[in-house]
Structures are given as structure tokens and as C-alpha cells.
Design a protein around this motif. Structure first.
Motif, PDB file in Angstrom:
ATOM      1  N   ALA A   1     -13.084  12.045 -39.003  1.00 56.77           N
ATOM      2  CA  ALA A   1     -13.136  11.740 -40.431  1.00 56.77           C
ATOM      3  C   ALA A   1     -12.961  10.250 -40.696  1.00 56.77           C
ATOM      4  CB  ALA A   1     -12.056  12.540 -41.167  1.00 56.77           C
ATOM      5  N   PHE A   2     -11.952   9.649 -40.081  1.00 57.27           N
ATOM      6  CA  PHE A   2     -11.676   8.241 -40.360  1.00 57.27           C
ATOM      7  C   PHE A   2     -12.503   7.299 -39.495  1.00 57.27           C
ATOM      8  CE2 PHE A   2      -7.893  10.336 -42.093  1.00 57.27           C
ATOM      9  CZ  PHE A   2      -7.860   9.740 -43.346  1.00 57.27           C
ATOM     10  N   GLY A   3     -12.916   7.753 -38.305  1.00 53.01           N
ATOM     11  CA  GLY A   3     -13.807   6.929 -37.498  1.00 53.01           C
ATOM     12  C   GLY A   3     -15.156   6.767 -38.156  1.00 53.01           C
ATOM     13  N   ILE A   4     -15.706   7.872 -38.667  1.00 55.38           N
ATOM     14  CA  ILE A   4     -16.976   7.804 -39.399  1.00 55.38           C
ATOM     15  C   ILE A   4     -16.777   7.084 -40.735  1.00 55.38           C
ATOM     16  CG2 ILE A   4     -18.744   9.199 -40.546  1.00 55.38           C
ATOM     17  CD1 ILE A   4     -18.303  11.305 -38.333  1.00 55.38           C
ATOM     18  N   GLY A   5     -15.611   7.336 -41.361  1.00 53.03           N
ATOM     19  CA  GLY A   5     -15.318   6.680 -42.638  1.00 53.03           C
ATOM     20  C   GLY A   5     -15.281   5.168 -42.519  1.00 53.03           C
ATOM     21  N   LYS A   6     -14.815   4.666 -41.379  1.00 57.47           N
ATOM     22  CA  LYS A   6     -14.748   3.215 -41.192  1.00 57.47           C
ATOM     23  C   LYS A   6     -16.132   2.592 -41.119  1.00 57.47           C
ATOM     24  CE  LYS A   6     -12.354  -0.327 -38.508  1.00 57.47           C
ATOM     25  NZ  LYS A   6     -11.437  -0.617 -37.385  1.00 57.47           N
ATOM     26  N   LEU A   7     -17.133   3.381 -40.780  1.00 56.83           N
ATOM     27  CA  LEU A   7     -18.510   2.891 -40.707  1.00 56.83           C
ATOM     28  C   LEU A   7     -19.285   3.130 -41.996  1.00 56.83           C
ATOM     29  CD1 LEU A   7     -19.391   4.199 -37.128  1.00 56.83           C
ATOM     30  CD2 LEU A   7     -18.739   1.871 -37.775  1.00 56.83           C
ATOM     31  N   SER A   8     -18.631   3.762 -42.967  1.00 52.90           N
ATOM     32  CA  SER A   8     -19.308   4.106 -44.218  1.00 52.90           C
ATOM     33  C   SER A   8     -19.665   2.856 -45.019  1.00 52.90           C
ATOM     34  CB  SER A   8     -18.412   5.021 -45.055  1.00 52.90           C
ATOM     35  OG  SER A   8     -18.971   5.251 -46.323  1.00 52.90           O
TER      36      SER A   8
ATOM     37  N   GLY B   1      -7.746   7.841 -32.129  1.00 56.76           N
ATOM     38  CA  GLY B   1      -9.022   8.499 -31.891  1.00 56.76           C
ATOM     39  C   GLY B   1     -10.120   7.997 -32.808  1.00 56.76           C
ATOM     40  N   ALA B   2      -9.761   7.576 -34.013  1.00 59.77           N
ATOM     41  CA  ALA B   2     -10.761   7.071 -34.956  1.00 59.77           C
ATOM     42  C   ALA B   2     -11.468   5.843 -34.392  1.00 59.77           C
ATOM     43  CB  ALA B   2     -10.097   6.733 -36.296  1.00 59.77           C
ATOM     44  N   GLU B   3     -10.730   5.000 -33.699  1.00 63.38           N
ATOM     45  CA  GLU B   3     -11.346   3.824 -33.083  1.00 63.38           C
ATOM     46  C   GLU B   3     -12.259   4.222 -31.925  1.00 63.38           C
ATOM     47  OE1 GLU B   3     -10.806   0.016 -33.929  1.00 63.38           O
ATOM     48  OE2 GLU B   3     -11.163   1.550 -35.451  1.00 63.38           O
ATOM     49  N   VAL B   4     -11.908   5.291 -31.219  1.00 61.57           N
ATOM     50  CA  VAL B   4     -12.776   5.802 -30.157  1.00 61.57           C
ATOM     51  C   VAL B   4     -14.097   6.288 -30.755  1.00 61.57           C
ATOM     52  CG1 VAL B   4     -13.043   7.618 -28.410  1.00 61.57           C
ATOM     53  CG2 VAL B   4     -10.845   6.437 -28.656  1.00 61.57           C
ATOM     54  N   VAL B   5     -14.002   7.038 -31.853  1.00 61.70           N
ATOM     55  CA  VAL B   5     -15.201   7.555 -32.522  1.00 61.70           C
ATOM     56  C   VAL B   5     -16.062   6.410 -33.032  1.00 61.70           C
ATOM     57  CG1 VAL B   5     -16.038   8.881 -34.502  1.00 61.70           C
ATOM     58  CG2 VAL B   5     -14.125   9.752 -33.142  1.00 61.70           C
TER      59      VAL B   5
ATOM     60  N   MET C   1     -15.453  11.586 -24.833  1.00 64.90           N
ATOM     61  CA  MET C   1     -14.602  12.599 -24.219  1.00 64.90           C
ATOM     62  C   MET C   1     -13.585  12.061 -23.207  1.00 64.90           C
ATOM     63  SD  MET C   1     -15.326  15.009 -26.044  1.00 64.90           S
ATOM     64  CE  MET C   1     -14.069  16.022 -25.279  1.00 64.90           C
ATOM     65  N   PRO C   2     -13.943  11.112 -22.316  1.00 68.94           N
ATOM     66  CA  PRO C   2     -12.898  10.595 -21.409  1.00 68.94           C
ATOM     67  C   PRO C   2     -11.721   9.976 -22.154  1.00 68.94           C
ATOM     68  CG  PRO C   2     -15.083  10.016 -20.604  1.00 68.94           C
ATOM     69  CD  PRO C   2     -15.275  10.572 -21.978  1.00 68.94           C
ATOM     70  N   SER C   3     -12.035   9.231 -23.218  1.00 65.89           N
ATOM     71  CA  SER C   3     -10.951   8.618 -24.002  1.00 65.89           C
ATOM     72  C   SER C   3     -10.140   9.675 -24.736  1.00 65.89           C
ATOM     73  CB  SER C   3     -11.533   7.619 -25.005  1.00 65.89           C
ATOM     74  OG  SER C   3     -12.167   6.553 -24.335  1.00 65.89           O
ATOM     75  N   PHE C   4     -10.816  10.693 -25.271  1.00 67.85           N
ATOM     76  CA  PHE C   4     -10.097  11.771 -25.945  1.00 67.85           C
ATOM     77  C   PHE C   4      -9.228  12.548 -24.951  1.00 67.85           C
ATOM     78  CE2 PHE C   4     -13.035  11.805 -29.762  1.00 67.85           C
ATOM     79  CZ  PHE C   4     -12.015  11.536 -30.661  1.00 67.85           C
ATOM     80  N   GLY C   5      -9.707  12.682 -23.712  1.00 70.80           N
ATOM     81  CA  GLY C   5      -8.886  13.329 -22.690  1.00 70.80           C
ATOM     82  C   GLY C   5      -7.594  12.573 -22.447  1.00 70.80           C
ATOM     83  N   ASN C   6      -7.685  11.251 -22.368  1.00 73.62           N
ATOM     84  CA  ASN C   6      -6.481  10.429 -22.193  1.00 73.62           C
ATOM     85  C   ASN C   6      -5.542  10.549 -23.384  1.00 73.62           C
ATOM     86  OD1 ASN C   6      -7.359   9.451 -19.705  1.00 73.62           O
ATOM     87  ND2 ASN C   6      -8.395   7.688 -20.613  1.00 73.62           N
ATOM     88  N   LEU C   7      -6.124  10.563 -24.587  1.00 72.45           N
ATOM     89  CA  LEU C   7      -5.301  10.696 -25.791  1.00 72.45           C
ATOM     90  C   LEU C   7      -4.605  12.054 -25.845  1.00 72.45           C
ATOM     91  CD1 LEU C   7      -7.555   9.080 -28.555  1.00 72.45           C
ATOM     92  CD2 LEU C   7      -5.416   8.170 -27.624  1.00 72.45           C
ATOM     93  N   ALA C   8      -5.298  13.100 -25.395  1.00 68.94           N
ATOM     94  CA  ALA C   8      -4.697  14.437 -25.402  1.00 68.94           C
ATOM     95  C   ALA C   8      -3.500  14.508 -24.459  1.00 68.94           C
ATOM     96  CB  ALA C   8      -5.741  15.481 -25.015  1.00 68.94           C
TER      97      ALA C   8
END
Length: 223
Positions: free
Chosen positions: A34-41, A104-108, A147-154
Motif C-alpha cells: 500500500a505505501f510502497g505503491i503510494g510513494k510512487l503515486s 517493506g514499502a521501500e522494497v516494493v 521476495m528475497p528481501s521480504f524473506g529477510n524481513l520476515a
């Protein structure tokens, strides 16, 4: 007491940790998109809100965020005549979700911006709207890269759940500390604690690898 007698309370605490990790990782993932896409809005208000969210929750301590939600928010609610007391599970899940969501928003954002510009030009040539370009072009290519970054975050999120023991939530860390205070058997308790967190992290890593392969096949099917 020996290590076998510790297993029941520790496993009960581990189950709380597993649920907390699952809840906050899923909610945090939704916030990330939501916020990763929002930052590109192109919408200035939405972009400003997304940037503020990311900077606040990345720039402050998770422990302080947890304490603010659990201890300070109810006091603020009393001042305005509202009951804003949160159950420890809710406060813990919310704090973890907001924190992982900001990172995660920055990853997205980064993954979407890494999509080749030629792909976006092709979408414009086909008269795609911005929404169609996002869902049909950008995300199918960007998600596997995330996904690799999200895996680390998880995995990091799993380890961060230990902080919720400070608001008396009976997770694995809280139960371990209770047993240690009662038995004074620090070596055994903390060794078991290390092994249990390590085991859960291995399982979570394996699950994220499976999800990573699934998204890779999804991208291949869309191409």
C-alpha cells in the motif's frame, strides 16, 4: 526441573510467537504494498502520506513504537474521552506490522522502479492506463524480485517478536524468562531459547523460499 519439563510452557509460548509472526508478517506485507505503491503515486497527498509513514516507522525504535501503542495511546484516549486500550496481542501485532510495513514499502518501491523503462514505454504504446501498467506489467516483474528481501524481513520480524514479552504477552521469550526466574537455570533456558528461535527461523526461511519459487513461476506464466 530438567529441560524436558520446560518443554510444555516453552512450546505454548512458541505457538504465541508463531501466531504473532504470521499475523504481523501478513499485515506488514499488505502495508508494504500500500505505501510502497503510494510513494510512487502522482497524487501529492497520497505520496506525502506514504513518505511520512515510511520515514516515521523506519526512523523510530520498534520498542518505542510498541510502548507508545500499549502504554501511551490509552492515556491519549482518556484525554479525549475514548477507550484506546489495546490487547497485548493487538498492540504487538500492530507495532510489528507497522515496522515491517515501513521497511517493506521501500522494497516494493525499489522493485517497481527497477522494471525496465522499455516495458513501461511498450505499455504506453498499447494505451494501457497507469493501473493496467501496474498490475499487468510492473508487479508481475517486480514481485519475484522483492521476495528475497521480504524473506529477510520476515525472519527479522520473527526475532523482533521477542520484544512483546516486555508488555507481558506470553510469547516464547516471556515464558522462557518466567522459567529462568523460577529455576535460575539460565544456561539451559537460554540454550533452548536459541535453538527454538533458530528452528522457527529455518522453517520460515523454507516457506519464504517456496513462496519465492511460486512467484517466479507466476511471472514465467505471465510472460
Amino acid at each position: 526441573m530438567d529441560w524436558l519439563s520446560y518443554s510444555t510452557p516453552l512450546l505454548e509460548g512458541a505457538w504465541v510467537t508463531v501466531k504473532l509472526t504470521a499475523y504481523s508478517t501478513v499485515l506488514g506485507g499488505l502495508l508494504s504494498f500500500a505505501f510502497g505503491i503510494g510513494k510512487l503515486s502522482r497524487n501529492i497527498g497520497l505520496r506525502a502520506l506514504s513518505i511520512a509513514f515510511i520515514e516515521v516507522f523506519r526512523g523510530t525504535s520498534l520498542l518505542v513504537q510498541l510502548f507508545w501503542l500499549y502504554f501511551a495511546l490509552p492515556i491519549l484516549g482518556e484525554a479525549v474521552g475514548l477507550d484506546l486500550r489495546l490487547h497485548p496481542v493487538v498492540a504487538g501485532t500492530l507495532a510489528l506490522s507497522l515496522n515491517i510495513g515501513a521497511y517493506g514499502a521501500e522494497v516494493v518501491r525499489g522493485a517497481i522502479q527497477a522494471v525496465p523503462h522499455s516495458q513501461l514505454e511498450a505499455a504506453r504504446a498499447l494505451d494501457f492506463t497507469e493501473r493496467q501498467t501496474l498490475w499487468r506489467i510492473s508487479l508481475p516483474q517486480a514481485v519475484p524480485e522483492m521476495m528475497p528481501s521480504f524473506g529477510n524481513l520476515a525472519v527479522q520480524n520473527l526475532k523482533d517478536t521477542a520484544l512483546v514479552s516486555l508488555i507481558s504477552l506470553s510469547d516464547l521469550a516471556f515464558r522462557a524468562e518466567q522459567i529462568r526466574n523460577f529455576t535460575q537455570d539460565s544456561t539451559t533456558i537460554y540454550t533452548l531459547l536459541l535453538l527454538m528461535y533458530f528452528g522457527m527461523a529455518l522453517v520460515l526461511t523454507a516457506l519464504m523460499k517456496l513462496l519465492e519459487r511460486s512467484t517466479g513461476r507466476w511471472r514465467a506464466g505471465r510472460s
